[in-house]
Write a protein that holds these residues in place. Sequence first.
Motif, PDB file in Angstrom:
ATOM      1  N   GLU A  61       0.822  -1.204   0.000  1.00  0.00           N
ATOM      2  CA  GLU A  61       0.000   0.000   0.000  1.00  0.00           C
ATOM      3  C   GLU A  61       0.862   1.263   0.000  1.00  0.00           C
ATOM      4  O   GLU A  61       1.956   1.293   0.560  1.00  0.00           O
ATOM      5  CB  GLU A  61      -0.954   0.023   1.196  1.00  0.00           C
ATOM      6  N   PRO A  62       0.384   2.324  -0.675  1.00  0.00           N
ATOM      7  CA  PRO A  62       1.139   3.585  -0.722  1.00  0.00           C
ATOM      8  C   PRO A  62       1.167   4.281   0.633  1.00  0.00           C
ATOM      9  O   PRO A  62       0.229   4.188   1.422  1.00  0.00           O
ATOM     10  CB  PRO A  62       0.372   4.413  -1.754  1.00  0.00           C
ATOM     11  N   ILE A  63       2.263   4.994   0.885  1.00  0.00           N
ATOM     12  CA  ILE A  63       2.426   5.755   2.127  1.00  0.00           C
ATOM     13  C   ILE A  63       2.293   7.247   1.841  1.00  0.00           C
ATOM     14  O   ILE A  63       1.518   7.959   2.468  1.00  0.00           O
ATOM     15  CB  ILE A  63       3.793   5.481   2.775  1.00  0.00           C
ATOM     16  N   ARG A  64       3.078   7.728   0.896  1.00  0.00           N
ATOM     17  CA  ARG A  64       3.075   9.155   0.568  1.00  0.00           C
ATOM     18  C   ARG A  64       3.690   9.321  -0.818  1.00  0.00           C
ATOM     19  O   ARG A  64       4.245   8.387  -1.387  1.00  0.00           O
ATOM     20  CB  ARG A  64       3.889   9.949   1.602  1.00  0.00           C
ATOM     21  N   GLY A  65       3.619  10.535  -1.324  1.00  0.00           N
ATOM     22  CA  GLY A  65       4.278  10.810  -2.595  1.00  0.00           C
ATOM     23  C   GLY A  65       3.498  11.778  -3.456  1.00  0.00           C
ATOM     24  O   GLY A  65       2.381  12.176  -3.144  1.00  0.00           O
ATOM     25  N   ARG A 121       7.995  11.286  -6.910  1.00  0.00           N
ATOM     26  CA  ARG A 121       8.552  10.369  -5.911  1.00  0.00           C
ATOM     27  C   ARG A 121       7.375   9.790  -5.138  1.00  0.00           C
ATOM     28  O   ARG A 121       6.531  10.520  -4.608  1.00  0.00           O
ATOM     29  CB  ARG A 121       9.488  11.076  -4.943  1.00  0.00           C
ATOM     30  N   TYR A 122       7.307   8.465  -5.091  1.00  0.00           N
ATOM     31  CA  TYR A 122       6.229   7.763  -4.385  1.00  0.00           C
ATOM     32  C   TYR A 122       6.846   6.734  -3.449  1.00  0.00           C
ATOM     33  O   TYR A 122       7.815   6.053  -3.807  1.00  0.00           O
ATOM     34  CB  TYR A 122       5.293   7.056  -5.373  1.00  0.00           C
ATOM     35  N   GLU A 123       6.296   6.657  -2.256  1.00  0.00           N
ATOM     36  CA  GLU A 123       6.766   5.667  -1.287  1.00  0.00           C
ATOM     37  C   GLU A 123       5.625   4.718  -0.943  1.00  0.00           C
ATOM     38  O   GLU A 123       4.492   5.147  -0.724  1.00  0.00           O
ATOM     39  CB  GLU A 123       7.275   6.348  -0.014  1.00  0.00           C
ATOM     40  N   GLY A 155       7.069  -3.700   6.779  1.00  0.00           N
ATOM     41  CA  GLY A 155       6.441  -2.540   7.392  1.00  0.00           C
ATOM     42  C   GLY A 155       7.388  -1.562   8.046  1.00  0.00           C
ATOM     43  O   GLY A 155       6.964  -0.503   8.498  1.00  0.00           O
ATOM     44  N   ASP A 156       8.684  -1.874   8.098  1.00  0.00           N
ATOM     45  CA  ASP A 156       9.634  -1.005   8.789  1.00  0.00           C
ATOM     46  C   ASP A 156      10.343  -0.034   7.847  1.00  0.00           C
ATOM     47  O   ASP A 156      11.052   0.872   8.306  1.00  0.00           O
ATOM     48  CB  ASP A 156      10.699  -1.839   9.513  1.00  0.00           C
ATOM     49  N   GLY A 157      10.194  -0.222   6.550  1.00  0.00           N
ATOM     50  CA  GLY A 157      10.864   0.640   5.580  1.00  0.00           C
ATOM     51  C   GLY A 157       9.915   1.039   4.466  1.00  0.00           C
ATOM     52  O   GLY A 157       8.722   1.212   4.695  1.00  0.00           O
ATOM     53  N   ALA A 158      10.468   1.180   3.261  1.00  0.00           N
ATOM     54  CA  ALA A 158       9.638   1.647   2.151  1.00  0.00           C
ATOM     55  C   ALA A 158      10.148   1.099   0.821  1.00  0.00           C
ATOM     56  O   ALA A 158      11.322   0.729   0.688  1.00  0.00           O
ATOM     57  CB  ALA A 158       9.614   3.171   2.114  1.00  0.00           C
ATOM     58  N   ILE A 159       9.248   1.051  -0.128  1.00  0.00           N
ATOM     59  CA  ILE A 159       9.589   0.865  -1.534  1.00  0.00           C
ATOM     60  C   ILE A 159       9.550   2.263  -2.140  1.00  0.00           C
ATOM     61  O   ILE A 159       8.525   2.947  -2.061  1.00  0.00           O
ATOM     62  CB  ILE A 159       8.579  -0.046  -2.256  1.00  0.00           C
ATOM     63  N   VAL A 160      10.651   2.724  -2.722  1.00  0.00           N
ATOM     64  CA  VAL A 160      10.737   4.081  -3.249  1.00  0.00           C
ATOM     65  C   VAL A 160      10.753   4.023  -4.777  1.00  0.00           C
ATOM     66  O   VAL A 160      11.615   3.390  -5.379  1.00  0.00           O
ATOM     67  CB  VAL A 160      12.001   4.802  -2.739  1.00  0.00           C
ATOM     68  N   GLU A 161       9.780   4.706  -5.365  1.00  0.00           N
ATOM     69  CA  GLU A 161       9.660   4.776  -6.823  1.00  0.00           C
ATOM     70  C   GLU A 161       9.865   6.226  -7.247  1.00  0.00           C
ATOM     71  O   GLU A 161       9.191   7.134  -6.744  1.00  0.00           O
ATOM     72  CB  GLU A 161       8.268   4.300  -7.246  1.00  0.00           C
ATOM     73  N   GLU A 162      10.825   6.481  -8.184  1.00  0.00           N
ATOM     74  CA  GLU A 162      11.155   7.840  -8.594  1.00  0.00           C
ATOM     75  C   GLU A 162      11.163   7.957 -10.113  1.00  0.00           C
ATOM     76  O   GLU A 162      11.570   7.027 -10.821  1.00  0.00           O
ATOM     77  CB  GLU A 162      12.519   8.251  -8.041  1.00  0.00           C
ATOM     78  N   HIS A 163      10.719   9.126 -10.580  1.00  0.00           N
ATOM     79  CA  HIS A 163      10.686   9.416 -12.018  1.00  0.00           C
ATOM     80  C   HIS A 163      11.161  10.848 -12.235  1.00  0.00           C
ATOM     81  O   HIS A 163      10.541  11.792 -11.730  1.00  0.00           O
ATOM     82  CB  HIS A 163       9.264   9.255 -12.572  1.00  0.00           C
ATOM     83  N   ASP A 164      12.265  11.014 -12.963  1.00  0.00           N
ATOM     84  CA  ASP A 164      12.756  12.339 -13.340  1.00  0.00           C
ATOM     85  C   ASP A 164      12.280  12.621 -14.760  1.00  0.00           C
ATOM     86  O   ASP A 164      12.798  12.050 -15.732  1.00  0.00           O
ATOM     87  CB  ASP A 164      14.286  12.389 -13.282  1.00  0.00           C
TER      88      ASP A 164
END
Length: 382
Positions: free
Chosen positions: A301-305, A322-324, A330-339
């Motif tokens: 599930e998404p957290i923020r971004g 940037r989407y997390e 549950g202790d970290g994040a999957i980070v998705e980034e697009h420039d």
Amino acid sequence: MTSDNHTHDRELQQDARAWADFTGTKYTAALRQMGSPLAQGLLGERVSARHLIATLDQHAVIGARGGSPRLGENGFRSEATWRFDRETDFIELALITDMLRMFTPIPDSATPEVGSYSLKHTAEEFLAPHCSYVSNGRLIWAAAALGLPVADPGGSGPNLLIGVPEREHDYVRRMTGSGQTRPKADHHRPAGYEYLQSALARAAAGERIAGAWVRPAPVAVSAPFHDWLVLQVGRNDVIGDLAGDYVAGVRDSDHRVARTPDELLAIFHVVAHSPEAYDAVVSAIAEWMRTVPSAAPVRTEPIRGGEHDHGGWGAGAGTVERYEYRCPCGDGAIVEEHDNVPGFREHDVRIDCSKCDVEWAFVGGRSVRDWGLQPVAVNATT
């Protein structure tokens, strides 16, 4: 006056005469009860006073059938006579009937499991303040008149078993009872629960409910992962233990049904669990994916971004996204980034969690925006 209205009025009058004779009530007082908005039938047809009276004589279990009464105020085989206040008795029976109607009917072949004494307390809590007291006998009377399965558990006590689903009753009991732990999921909520709550408030305000409530048709929802996990109950390993705890949680409405591995991870993000329990979840998902190679990868599930403007580096302006997403543990994040900046168009996704970076991997052949995870153990050799 239309023919339908004339028929309705005549039925109210016939019911009022029968109820007045049966309870010793004045005809006008009985007629007022028949016409009360609370007795109009909120989840079905208006309750017939004549049918209620006939039930006490003709019903296969509680009916006297010409002999001594088998049902009284305190229940089955009760010698306590009915205590009619001659003002609200019929209305209360109509309300109890509607409360029972909100449950899913059990098959005629099924054995009733819910005790009338427990159900009568639930009725009191649910119907308050419209009905302050429900006797054991009246609960049984309404259930029998409605045609619900009614069974004698044996012995000499006053309680009978009533044919409403035990899980649905437990849900209502916990939602309405004081001091109860409220359910955390709604898959056992009776179909008519919310509608009846609304209709009760409207009827209490004097409203006539237009249109009949229609019980929703059962909808079969595909839940292959849930079905597989249920089948693992009884295994003598960590997955078997996990499956047993999961099934108990679904049964007790402590969490929702996990149709997919994603939903099982989401459950573990909100319920207390040990590290060993989480490890069992990862093992179960890995085994599921090996068993069903076509299974969809995990998306958390998404957290923020979001997206923001960027002035660029000389070749023009653009945007950066940037989407997390929550990582599986549950202790970290999957980070998705697009420039999305001219000359610097880059897209990346990474696991920003030391534990999940070891235990999970991105499924190959998918775009960054369409990323998916699977346990590293899926491809591990044995």
